[in-house]
Design a protein around this motif. Structure first.
Motif, PDB file in Angstrom:
ATOM      1  N   SER A 149      -9.111   8.655  -4.470  1.00 14.59           N
ATOM      2  CA  SER A 149      -8.422   9.076  -5.688  1.00 14.59           C
ATOM      3  C   SER A 149      -9.429   9.443  -6.774  1.00 14.59           C
ATOM      4  O   SER A 149      -9.268  10.458  -7.478  1.00 14.59           O
ATOM      5  CB  SER A 149      -7.491   7.967  -6.185  1.00 14.59           C
ATOM      6  N   ALA A 150     -10.484   8.634  -6.913  1.00  9.56           N
ATOM      7  CA  ALA A 150     -11.518   8.931  -7.908  1.00  9.56           C
ATOM      8  C   ALA A 150     -12.233  10.238  -7.577  1.00  9.56           C
ATOM      9  O   ALA A 150     -12.506  11.056  -8.471  1.00  9.56           O
ATOM     10  CB  ALA A 150     -12.509   7.774  -7.983  1.00  9.56           C
ATOM     11  N   MET A 151     -12.531  10.456  -6.300  1.00 10.28           N
ATOM     12  CA  MET A 151     -13.176  11.703  -5.889  1.00 10.28           C
ATOM     13  C   MET A 151     -12.279  12.903  -6.197  1.00 10.28           C
ATOM     14  O   MET A 151     -12.746  13.938  -6.686  1.00 10.28           O
ATOM     15  CB  MET A 151     -13.469  11.669  -4.380  1.00 10.28           C
ATOM     16  N   LEU A 152     -10.998  12.760  -5.914  1.00 10.25           N
ATOM     17  CA  LEU A 152     -10.063  13.868  -6.115  1.00 10.25           C
ATOM     18  C   LEU A 152      -9.936  14.233  -7.594  1.00 10.25           C
ATOM     19  O   LEU A 152      -9.746  15.404  -7.936  1.00 10.25           O
ATOM     20  CB  LEU A 152      -8.695  13.505  -5.541  1.00 10.25           C
ATOM     21  N   LEU A 155       0.804  -1.224   0.000  1.00 15.23           N
ATOM     22  CA  LEU A 155       0.000   0.000   0.000  1.00 15.23           C
ATOM     23  C   LEU A 155       0.834   1.271   0.000  1.00 15.23           C
ATOM     24  O   LEU A 155       0.313   2.354  -0.282  1.00 15.23           O
ATOM     25  CB  LEU A 155      -0.927   0.019   1.219  1.00 15.23           C
ATOM     26  N   GLU A 156       2.121   1.151   0.302  1.00 22.26           N
ATOM     27  CA  GLU A 156       2.970   2.345   0.379  1.00 22.26           C
ATOM     28  C   GLU A 156       2.920   3.194  -0.887  1.00 22.26           C
ATOM     29  O   GLU A 156       2.741   4.413  -0.814  1.00 22.26           O
ATOM     30  CB  GLU A 156       4.401   1.943   0.732  1.00 22.26           C
ATOM     31  N   PRO A 157       3.067   2.588  -2.094  1.00 21.48           N
ATOM     32  CA  PRO A 157       3.003   3.431  -3.305  1.00 21.48           C
ATOM     33  C   PRO A 157       1.619   4.033  -3.533  1.00 21.48           C
ATOM     34  O   PRO A 157       1.503   5.131  -4.086  1.00 21.48           O
ATOM     35  CB  PRO A 157       3.388   2.470  -4.438  1.00 21.48           C
ATOM     36  N   VAL A 158       0.573   3.329  -3.096  1.00 18.23           N
ATOM     37  CA  VAL A 158      -0.788   3.856  -3.250  1.00 18.23           C
ATOM     38  C   VAL A 158      -0.971   5.068  -2.351  1.00 18.23           C
ATOM     39  O   VAL A 158      -1.506   6.101  -2.769  1.00 18.23           O
ATOM     40  CB  VAL A 158      -1.843   2.774  -2.912  1.00 18.23           C
ATOM     41  N   VAL A 159      -0.510   4.945  -1.104  1.00 19.71           N
ATOM     42  CA  VAL A 159      -0.593   6.076  -0.166  1.00 19.71           C
ATOM     43  C   VAL A 159       0.179   7.266  -0.716  1.00 19.71           C
ATOM     44  O   VAL A 159      -0.314   8.413  -0.708  1.00 19.71           O
ATOM     45  CB  VAL A 159      -0.044   5.675   1.226  1.00 19.71           C
ATOM     46  N   ALA A 160       1.390   7.017  -1.221  1.00 21.17           N
ATOM     47  CA  ALA A 160       2.223   8.102  -1.743  1.00 21.17           C
ATOM     48  C   ALA A 160       1.549   8.799  -2.920  1.00 21.17           C
ATOM     49  O   ALA A 160       1.560  10.036  -3.025  1.00 21.17           O
ATOM     50  CB  ALA A 160       3.585   7.562  -2.158  1.00 21.17           C
ATOM     51  N   SER A 161       0.935   8.018  -3.811  1.00 18.94           N
ATOM     52  CA  SER A 161       0.277   8.595  -4.982  1.00 18.94           C
ATOM     53  C   SER A 161      -0.937   9.436  -4.580  1.00 18.94           C
ATOM     54  O   SER A 161      -1.114  10.565  -5.068  1.00 18.94           O
ATOM     55  CB  SER A 161      -0.162   7.466  -5.928  1.00 18.94           C
TER      56      SER A 161
END
Length: 201
Positions: free
Chosen positions: A184-187, A113-119
């Motif tokens: 992410s979709a909301m943003l 999940l680290e790259p997902v959190v970072a993105s």
């Protein structure tokens, strides 16, 4: 229970001013025992006076500090501790009561999940910067995010420039991965709107 016209997320701070007699009673009971109470979003109605329609998923708030700031007026600082699901609402006597269970997030692999959190963090900070550029009220874009992916998913949901209903939808997600993907979709939608307001092509 403390119904509010907002969504409290785990890890978020909750400042309250308590003046209603029923919530004064709730505060006294919390301070005499476990300093916690449940917070749920009001779907319809008002916070004061009852007659509201309450959602069935919320967050336990843990009291950190209480101060009396006037006759019968208390300032309370609390923090969201964990997610709960309401099984049944009980009679409001003397304040809102419910039968609840903890509702933990699904387990996740922190490393994946680290790259997902970072993105998603980059997206949140970018959208916050656009909001600030437009003069909108927005949280500080430099606020630090937890290194724990579960808490990070809640922290990012808390500071993102979205509405209380969208925040509640994120609270309902099964786990941090689903929460981050939904955020992410909301943003993406929010950023499109903000850039339109800025006149970007």
């Amino acid at each position: 229970m403390f119904p509010l016209g907002a969504t409290l997320l785990p890890g978020s701070f909750l400042p309250l001013q308590i003046f209603e007699p029923r919530y004064q009673a709730l505060l006294r009971d919390c301070l005499a025992g476990e300093p916690e109470f449940g917070v749920v979003m009001i779907e319809q109605g008002q916070e004061v006076g009852g007659g509201d329609h309450r959602r069935d998923v919320g967050t336990v708030a843990r009291i950190l500090q209480v101060g009396e700031i006037g006759p019968g007026l208390y300032a309370v600082q609390a923090v969201g501790a964990r997610r709960i699901r309401v099984n049944a609402w009980l009679p409001d006597d003397p304040y809102p009561l419910a039968d609840v269970d903890d509702w933990p997030d699904e387990a996740c692999d922190a490393a994946s999940l680290e790259p997902v959190v970072a993105s998603v963090e980059q997206e949140v900070r970018r959208v916050l910067a656009l909001s600030i550029e437009l003069g909108d009220l927005a949280p500080d874009a430099t606020v630090e995010i937890s290194e724990d992916p579960l808490l990070a998913s809640y922290h990012l949901a808390a500071i993102a420039p979205i509405g209380a209903f969208d925040r509640h939808q994120l609270l309902l997600e099964r786990g941090p991965r689903q929460r981050l993907e939904r955020l992410s979709a909301m943003l993406g939608d929010v950023e499109t709107l903000l850039r339109f307001r800025l006149g970007d092509s």
